[in-house]
Design a protein around this motif. Sequence first.
Motif, PDB file in Angstrom:
ATOM      1  N   ILE A 191       0.868  -1.180   0.000  1.00 60.66           N
ATOM      2  CA  ILE A 191       0.000   0.000   0.000  1.00 60.66           C
ATOM      3  C   ILE A 191       0.910   1.237   0.000  1.00 60.66           C
ATOM      4  O   ILE A 191       1.752   1.397   0.868  1.00 60.66           O
ATOM      5  CB  ILE A 191      -0.925   0.037   1.243  1.00 60.66           C
ATOM      6  CG1 ILE A 191      -1.725  -1.261   1.373  1.00 60.66           C
ATOM      7  CG2 ILE A 191      -1.830   1.266   1.206  1.00 60.66           C
ATOM      8  CD1 ILE A 191      -2.756  -1.481   0.300  1.00 60.66           C
ATOM      9  N   LEU A 192       0.725   2.080  -0.979  1.00 56.64           N
ATOM     10  CA  LEU A 192       1.526   3.294  -1.123  1.00 56.64           C
ATOM     11  C   LEU A 192       1.000   4.395  -0.205  1.00 56.64           C
ATOM     12  O   LEU A 192      -0.136   4.308   0.289  1.00 56.64           O
ATOM     13  CB  LEU A 192       1.493   3.758  -2.579  1.00 56.64           C
ATOM     14  CG  LEU A 192       2.046   2.751  -3.602  1.00 56.64           C
ATOM     15  CD1 LEU A 192       1.768   3.231  -5.019  1.00 56.64           C
ATOM     16  CD2 LEU A 192       3.526   2.526  -3.387  1.00 56.64           C
ATOM     17  N   PRO A 193       1.776   5.453   0.020  1.00 57.51           N
ATOM     18  CA  PRO A 193       1.304   6.566   0.852  1.00 57.51           C
ATOM     19  C   PRO A 193      -0.018   7.172   0.349  1.00 57.51           C
ATOM     20  O   PRO A 193      -0.765   7.757   1.124  1.00 57.51           O
ATOM     21  CB  PRO A 193       2.440   7.590   0.770  1.00 57.51           C
ATOM     22  CG  PRO A 193       3.652   6.783   0.465  1.00 57.51           C
ATOM     23  CD  PRO A 193       3.167   5.636  -0.378  1.00 57.51           C
ATOM     24  N   THR A 194      -0.295   7.003  -0.942  1.00 59.78           N
ATOM     25  CA  THR A 194      -1.537   7.526  -1.526  1.00 59.78           C
ATOM     26  C   THR A 194      -2.726   6.613  -1.235  1.00 59.78           C
ATOM     27  O   THR A 194      -3.834   6.867  -1.698  1.00 59.78           O
ATOM     28  CB  THR A 194      -1.399   7.656  -3.053  1.00 59.78           C
ATOM     29  OG1 THR A 194      -1.083   6.366  -3.584  1.00 59.78           O
ATOM     30  CG2 THR A 194      -0.345   8.674  -3.433  1.00 59.78           C
ATOM     31  N   LYS A 195      -2.468   5.521  -0.507  1.00 62.18           N
ATOM     32  CA  LYS A 195      -3.482   4.518  -0.139  1.00 62.18           C
ATOM     33  C   LYS A 195      -3.863   3.627  -1.320  1.00 62.18           C
ATOM     34  O   LYS A 195      -4.844   2.908  -1.266  1.00 62.18           O
ATOM     35  CB  LYS A 195      -4.748   5.158   0.455  1.00 62.18           C
ATOM     36  CG  LYS A 195      -4.494   6.082   1.628  1.00 62.18           C
ATOM     37  CD  LYS A 195      -4.049   5.332   2.832  1.00 62.18           C
ATOM     38  CE  LYS A 195      -3.930   6.274   4.014  1.00 62.18           C
ATOM     39  NZ  LYS A 195      -2.801   6.040   4.838  1.00 62.18           N
ATOM     40  N   ARG A 196      -3.093   3.679  -2.396  1.00 63.74           N
ATOM     41  CA  ARG A 196      -3.332   2.815  -3.553  1.00 63.74           C
ATOM     42  C   ARG A 196      -2.371   1.636  -3.499  1.00 63.74           C
ATOM     43  O   ARG A 196      -1.272   1.739  -2.969  1.00 63.74           O
ATOM     44  CB  ARG A 196      -3.142   3.597  -4.849  1.00 63.74           C
ATOM     45  CG  ARG A 196      -4.185   4.715  -4.997  1.00 63.74           C
ATOM     46  CD  ARG A 196      -4.071   5.418  -6.291  1.00 63.74           C
ATOM     47  NE  ARG A 196      -4.700   4.586  -7.316  1.00 63.74           N
ATOM     48  CZ  ARG A 196      -4.720   4.898  -8.587  1.00 63.74           C
ATOM     49  NH1 ARG A 196      -4.161   6.004  -9.009  1.00 63.74           N
ATOM     50  NH2 ARG A 196      -5.289   4.111  -9.474  1.00 63.74           N
TER      51      ARG A 196
ATOM     52  N   SER B 209       0.710   1.361 -10.585  1.00 62.03           N
ATOM     53  CA  SER B 209       1.675   1.270 -11.685  1.00 62.03           C
ATOM     54  C   SER B 209       0.971   1.008 -13.002  1.00 62.03           C
ATOM     55  O   SER B 209       1.304   1.613 -14.030  1.00 62.03           O
ATOM     56  CB  SER B 209       2.688   0.154 -11.406  1.00 62.03           C
ATOM     57  OG  SER B 209       3.448   0.455 -10.272  1.00 62.03           O
ATOM     58  N   LEU B 210       0.005   0.115 -12.986  1.00 56.38           N
ATOM     59  CA  LEU B 210      -0.728  -0.217 -14.206  1.00 56.38           C
ATOM     60  C   LEU B 210      -1.474   1.008 -14.739  1.00 56.38           C
ATOM     61  O   LEU B 210      -1.423   1.310 -15.931  1.00 56.38           O
ATOM     62  CB  LEU B 210      -1.702  -1.366 -13.929  1.00 56.38           C
ATOM     63  CG  LEU B 210      -2.283  -2.085 -15.120  1.00 56.38           C
ATOM     64  CD1 LEU B 210      -1.204  -2.705 -15.987  1.00 56.38           C
ATOM     65  CD2 LEU B 210      -3.246  -3.166 -14.655  1.00 56.38           C
ATOM     66  N   HIS B 211      -2.145   1.726 -13.844  1.00 56.09           N
ATOM     67  CA  HIS B 211      -2.841   2.949 -14.255  1.00 56.09           C
ATOM     68  C   HIS B 211      -1.853   3.965 -14.823  1.00 56.09           C
ATOM     69  O   HIS B 211      -2.087   4.543 -15.885  1.00 56.09           O
ATOM     70  CB  HIS B 211      -3.581   3.587 -13.071  1.00 56.09           C
ATOM     71  CG  HIS B 211      -4.992   3.159 -12.943  1.00 56.09           C
ATOM     72  ND1 HIS B 211      -5.963   3.472 -13.856  1.00 56.09           N
ATOM     73  CD2 HIS B 211      -5.602   2.420 -11.995  1.00 56.09           C
ATOM     74  CE1 HIS B 211      -7.116   2.957 -13.478  1.00 56.09           C
ATOM     75  NE2 HIS B 211      -6.922   2.309 -12.348  1.00 56.09           N
ATOM     76  N   SER B 212      -0.760   4.188 -14.114  1.00 53.31           N
ATOM     77  CA  SER B 212       0.206   5.212 -14.526  1.00 53.31           C
ATOM     78  C   SER B 212       0.848   4.899 -15.870  1.00 53.31           C
ATOM     79  O   SER B 212       0.914   5.761 -16.741  1.00 53.31           O
ATOM     80  CB  SER B 212       1.302   5.351 -13.467  1.00 53.31           C
ATOM     81  OG  SER B 212       0.753   5.793 -12.258  1.00 53.31           O
TER      82      SER B 212
END
Length: 173
Positions: free
Chosen positions: A50-55, A61-64
Motif C-alpha cells: 500500500i503506497l502513501p496515496t493509499k493505492r 503502476s498499471l494505471h500510470s
Amino acid sequence: MKDTQSYQLVAQLMMRAMEILKANGSAMLPRELFGAIEKSMPLDGYACEILPTKRIRWKNSLHSFSRQYKHAGFITKSPKKGWSITSEGEKAIGLGADKLLQRAHELYLAWQEKQNSKQVLLEDVNDGSASKKLEAFLDVLENTLKKKGFSTERAQTIMARCGQAEFRDLLIH
C-alpha cells in the motif's frame, strides 16, 4: 531503471494486461482487466504494498504506465467501453515485456514532443479561430498520414519536420 523491481513489475504488468486484452478480443473495463491480472499473475508483497496515496502499488503502476502504452498506440482507453488492444499493440507483444516497455516509452516521448511542438504552434497563432483551425489541421494531417500507411511514429516525424511558416501559410490559404 531496467533492473529495478519497479521496472520489472511494470513490464510484466503491462505485458500481462495486453495479453489478456488480446485474448479477450474486446474492450474490458479496468476492474475486469485488473481482476483478470490479479487471478493470472503472481503478485508478491512488493507489488501488493500500500503506497502513501493509499493505492496498491501494482494497480497504481498499471494505471500510470497505461498512459504511455495508450499514447504509443498499443492500447485504447475509453471511460465507457474500457481498455482494448490495437493491432499495433498485438504486434508489439512479440517484443517481450522489457522491449515492449522500452518501445512504449520511446513512442510516448515522441508523442510528448509532438504535443509540445503542437502547443508551441498553437501559442504562436494569436487569433483564436486560427488556433482551432491549426489544431484541426494537425489532427487531419496525422490521421491522413496514418490512413496512407504511415506508422504513428513516422507520421509524427513528418509533422515535426514541417515548420511554423508552412503551417501559417496553410492557415492563410
